[in-house]
Write a protein that holds these residues in place. Structure first.
Motif, PDB file in Angstrom:
ATOM      1  N   GLN A  50       0.800  -1.221   0.000  1.00 34.22           N
ATOM      2  CA  GLN A  50       0.000   0.000   0.000  1.00 34.22           C
ATOM      3  C   GLN A  50       0.834   1.272   0.000  1.00 34.22           C
ATOM      4  OE1 GLN A  50      -3.348   0.060   2.717  1.00 34.22           O
ATOM      5  NE2 GLN A  50      -3.338  -2.168   2.790  1.00 34.22           N
ATOM      6  N   VAL A  51       1.989   1.238   0.640  1.00 40.63           N
ATOM      7  CA  VAL A  51       2.808   2.438   0.789  1.00 40.63           C
ATOM      8  C   VAL A  51       3.846   2.567  -0.319  1.00 40.63           C
ATOM      9  CG1 VAL A  51       4.473   3.595   2.296  1.00 40.63           C
ATOM     10  CG2 VAL A  51       2.452   2.541   3.266  1.00 40.63           C
ATOM     11  N   GLY A  52       4.434   1.453  -0.722  1.00 42.84           N
ATOM     12  CA  GLY A  52       5.462   1.474  -1.758  1.00 42.84           C
ATOM     13  C   GLY A  52       6.844   1.737  -1.206  1.00 42.84           C
ATOM     14  N   ASP A  53       7.025   2.845  -0.547  1.00 42.92           N
ATOM     15  CA  ASP A  53       8.308   3.243   0.018  1.00 42.92           C
ATOM     16  C   ASP A  53       8.029   3.941   1.342  1.00 42.92           C
ATOM     17  OD1 ASP A  53      10.627   5.296   0.378  1.00 42.92           O
ATOM     18  OD2 ASP A  53      11.378   3.839  -1.061  1.00 42.92           O
ATOM     19  N   ILE A  54       8.976   3.919   2.242  1.00 41.94           N
ATOM     20  CA  ILE A  54       8.764   4.496   3.564  1.00 41.94           C
ATOM     21  C   ILE A  54       8.389   5.976   3.482  1.00 41.94           C
ATOM     22  CG2 ILE A  54      11.180   5.076   4.057  1.00 41.94           C
ATOM     23  CD1 ILE A  54       8.664   3.550   6.524  1.00 41.94           C
ATOM     24  N   VAL A  55       8.914   6.692   2.500  1.00 38.97           N
ATOM     25  CA  VAL A  55       8.572   8.105   2.338  1.00 38.97           C
ATOM     26  C   VAL A  55       7.097   8.250   1.963  1.00 38.97           C
ATOM     27  CG1 VAL A  55       9.061  10.195   1.008  1.00 38.97           C
ATOM     28  CG2 VAL A  55      10.927   8.716   1.735  1.00 38.97           C
ATOM     29  N   GLY A  56       6.575   7.265   1.241  1.00 37.51           N
ATOM     30  CA  GLY A  56       5.180   7.301   0.837  1.00 37.51           C
ATOM     31  C   GLY A  56       4.224   7.328   2.014  1.00 37.51           C
ATOM     32  N   TYR A  57       4.627   6.776   3.138  1.00 43.32           N
ATOM     33  CA  TYR A  57       3.763   6.755   4.319  1.00 43.32           C
ATOM     34  C   TYR A  57       3.428   8.169   4.779  1.00 43.32           C
ATOM     35  CZ  TYR A  57       1.756   5.213   8.725  1.00 43.32           C
ATOM     36  OH  TYR A  57       0.888   4.978   9.753  1.00 43.32           O
ATOM     37  N   SER A  58       4.389   9.073   4.705  1.00 45.96           N
ATOM     38  CA  SER A  58       4.149  10.447   5.145  1.00 45.96           C
ATOM     39  C   SER A  58       3.207  11.193   4.211  1.00 45.96           C
ATOM     40  CB  SER A  58       5.469  11.211   5.279  1.00 45.96           C
ATOM     41  OG  SER A  58       6.078  11.348   4.015  1.00 45.96           O
ATOM     42  N   LEU A  59       3.024  10.688   2.987  1.00 47.29           N
ATOM     43  CA  LEU A  59       2.153  11.344   2.025  1.00 47.29           C
ATOM     44  C   LEU A  59       0.694  10.901   2.137  1.00 47.29           C
ATOM     45  CD1 LEU A  59       4.497  11.090  -1.084  1.00 47.29           C
ATOM     46  CD2 LEU A  59       4.198  13.053   0.444  1.00 47.29           C
ATOM     47  N   LEU A  60       0.442   9.862   2.927  1.00 45.89           N
ATOM     48  CA  LEU A  60      -0.915   9.351   3.082  1.00 45.89           C
ATOM     49  C   LEU A  60      -1.737  10.251   4.002  1.00 45.89           C
ATOM     50  CD1 LEU A  60      -0.185   5.554   3.652  1.00 45.89           C
ATOM     51  CD2 LEU A  60      -0.853   6.674   1.521  1.00 45.89           C
ATOM     52  N   THR A  61      -3.041  10.275   3.766  1.00 44.42           N
ATOM     53  CA  THR A  61      -3.945  10.977   4.675  1.00 44.42           C
ATOM     54  C   THR A  61      -4.112  10.150   5.945  1.00 44.42           C
ATOM     55  OG1 THR A  61      -5.937   9.897   3.849  1.00 44.42           O
ATOM     56  CG2 THR A  61      -5.229  11.922   2.701  1.00 44.42           C
ATOM     57  N   GLN A  62      -4.654  10.758   6.968  1.00 44.10           N
ATOM     58  CA  GLN A  62      -4.890  10.044   8.222  1.00 44.10           C
ATOM     59  C   GLN A  62      -5.794   8.837   7.996  1.00 44.10           C
ATOM     60  OE1 GLN A  62      -3.306  10.651  10.966  1.00 44.10           O
ATOM     61  NE2 GLN A  62      -4.337   9.142  12.216  1.00 44.10           N
ATOM     62  N   ARG A  63      -6.824   8.993   7.179  1.00 45.14           N
ATOM     63  CA  ARG A  63      -7.749   7.889   6.889  1.00 45.14           C
ATOM     64  C   ARG A  63      -7.014   6.754   6.169  1.00 45.14           C
ATOM     65  NH1 ARG A  63     -12.949   6.937   6.989  1.00 45.14           N
ATOM     66  NH2 ARG A  63     -13.720   9.035   7.276  1.00 45.14           N
ATOM     67  N   GLU A  64      -6.166   7.087   5.202  1.00 45.71           N
ATOM     68  CA  GLU A  64      -5.412   6.062   4.472  1.00 45.71           C
ATOM     69  C   GLU A  64      -4.461   5.332   5.410  1.00 45.71           C
ATOM     70  OE1 GLU A  64      -5.113   7.955  -0.010  1.00 45.71           O
ATOM     71  OE2 GLU A  64      -3.800   8.754   1.565  1.00 45.71           O
ATOM     72  N   ARG A  65      -3.858   6.044   6.339  1.00 49.04           N
ATOM     73  CA  ARG A  65      -2.956   5.415   7.301  1.00 49.04           C
ATOM     74  C   ARG A  65      -3.712   4.427   8.189  1.00 49.04           C
ATOM     75  NH1 ARG A  65       0.699  10.578   9.238  1.00 49.04           N
ATOM     76  NH2 ARG A  65       1.675  10.920   7.223  1.00 49.04           N
ATOM     77  N   GLN A  66      -4.894   4.815   8.583  1.00 52.87           N
ATOM     78  CA  GLN A  66      -5.692   3.949   9.460  1.00 52.87           C
ATOM     79  C   GLN A  66      -6.134   2.678   8.753  1.00 52.87           C
ATOM     80  OE1 GLN A  66      -8.763   6.663  10.693  1.00 52.87           O
ATOM     81  NE2 GLN A  66      -7.538   7.487  12.380  1.00 52.87           N
ATOM     82  N   THR A  67      -6.303   2.719   7.430  1.00 58.74           N
ATOM     83  CA  THR A  67      -6.756   1.530   6.705  1.00 58.74           C
ATOM     84  C   THR A  67      -5.649   0.512   6.489  1.00 58.74           C
ATOM     85  OG1 THR A  67      -6.379   2.513   4.532  1.00 58.74           O
ATOM     86  CG2 THR A  67      -8.569   2.795   5.498  1.00 58.74           C
ATOM     87  N   ILE A  68      -4.397   0.921   6.577  1.00 61.25           N
ATOM     88  CA  ILE A  68      -3.299  -0.026   6.352  1.00 61.25           C
ATOM     89  C   ILE A  68      -3.374  -1.186   7.335  1.00 61.25           C
ATOM     90  CG2 ILE A  68      -0.794  -0.338   6.440  1.00 61.25           C
ATOM     91  CD1 ILE A  68      -0.534   2.421   5.199  1.00 61.25           C
ATOM     92  N   PHE A  69      -3.564  -0.881   8.592  1.00 61.88           N
ATOM     93  CA  PHE A  69      -3.714  -1.919   9.614  1.00 61.88           C
ATOM     94  C   PHE A  69      -5.100  -1.797  10.229  1.00 61.88           C
ATOM     95  CE2 PHE A  69       0.974  -0.995  10.011  1.00 61.88           C
ATOM     96  CZ  PHE A  69       1.370  -2.105   9.312  1.00 61.88           C
ATOM     97  N   SER A  70      -6.123  -1.825   9.396  1.00 62.18           N
ATOM     98  CA  SER A  70      -7.493  -1.575   9.854  1.00 62.18           C
ATOM     99  C   SER A  70      -7.940  -2.521  10.969  1.00 62.18           C
ATOM    100  CB  SER A  70      -8.469  -1.649   8.686  1.00 62.18           C
ATOM    101  OG  SER A  70      -8.424  -2.925   8.086  1.00 62.18           O
ATOM    102  N   GLN A  71      -7.417  -3.730  10.977  1.00 60.75           N
ATOM    103  CA  GLN A  71      -7.810  -4.678  12.013  1.00 60.75           C
ATOM    104  C   GLN A  71      -6.910  -4.586  13.245  1.00 60.75           C
ATOM    105  OE1 GLN A  71      -8.050  -8.533  10.204  1.00 60.75           O
ATOM    106  NE2 GLN A  71      -9.704  -7.935   8.837  1.00 60.75           N
ATOM    107  N   LEU A  72      -5.911  -3.720  13.178  1.00 59.08           N
ATOM    108  CA  LEU A  72      -4.976  -3.565  14.297  1.00 59.08           C
ATOM    109  C   LEU A  72      -4.807  -2.081  14.634  1.00 59.08           C
ATOM    110  CD1 LEU A  72      -2.325  -6.049  12.910  1.00 59.08           C
ATOM    111  CD2 LEU A  72      -3.894  -6.483  14.795  1.00 59.08           C
ATOM    112  N   PRO A  73      -5.845  -1.445  15.145  1.00 56.74           N
ATOM    113  CA  PRO A  73      -5.761  -0.007  15.405  1.00 56.74           C
ATOM    114  C   PRO A  73      -4.682   0.368  16.417  1.00 56.74           C
ATOM    115  CG  PRO A  73      -7.772  -0.918  16.332  1.00 56.74           C
ATOM    116  CD  PRO A  73      -7.143  -1.998  15.521  1.00 56.74           C
TER     117      PRO A  73
END
Length: 119
Positions: free
Chosen positions: A48-71
């Motif tokens: 979902q992220v591609g590269d570690i830098v990509g994580y900082s470009l995600l919205t808060q909602r997108e970040r929450q969906t990465i580990f949706s079952q592990l809040p």
């Protein structure tokens, strides 16, 4: 609790600064108690992220969906990243009065003695 790839063991033996981004993520997830699911979670993260830098470009909602079952793990990762940012931005405060270059040299040696050269 050692991972098959030894990410936590490497973290213990050679330090975080010597691990790859993937190894750091697996070590982090295993410390959160998700040892059995680490490889799957890690793969989902990179897919979902591609590269570690990509994580900082995600919205808060997108970040929450990465580990949706592990809040809890998602929040822990957010906290760890923010702590890293703050450490990086925090200015170094010298305690006391600097009397000469030898004192500055000693402070710098103490600060950077753990950094290894990549040769």
């Amino acid at each position: 609790m050692l991972l098959k790839d030894g990410a936590r063991e490497k973290l213990t033996k050679i330090g975080a600064e010597n691990l790859t981004n993937a190894e750091l993520l697996r070590a982090f997830l295993s410390c959160c108690g998700q040892e059995q699911a680490v490889n799957r979670l890690s793969q989902e993260f990179w897919d979902q992220v591609g590269d570690i830098v990509g994580y900082s470009l995600l919205t808060q909602r997108e970040r929450q969906t990465i580990f949706s079952q592990l809040p809890a793990e998602s929040l822990a990762l957010e906290a760890a990243i923010e702590l890293g940012r703050r450490v990086q931005r925090q200015p170094i405060h010298l305690l006391g009065k600097v009397l000469g270059s030898a004192q500055i040299g000693n402070l710098m040696v103490a600060r950077f003695q753990k950094i290894r050269k990549n040769t």
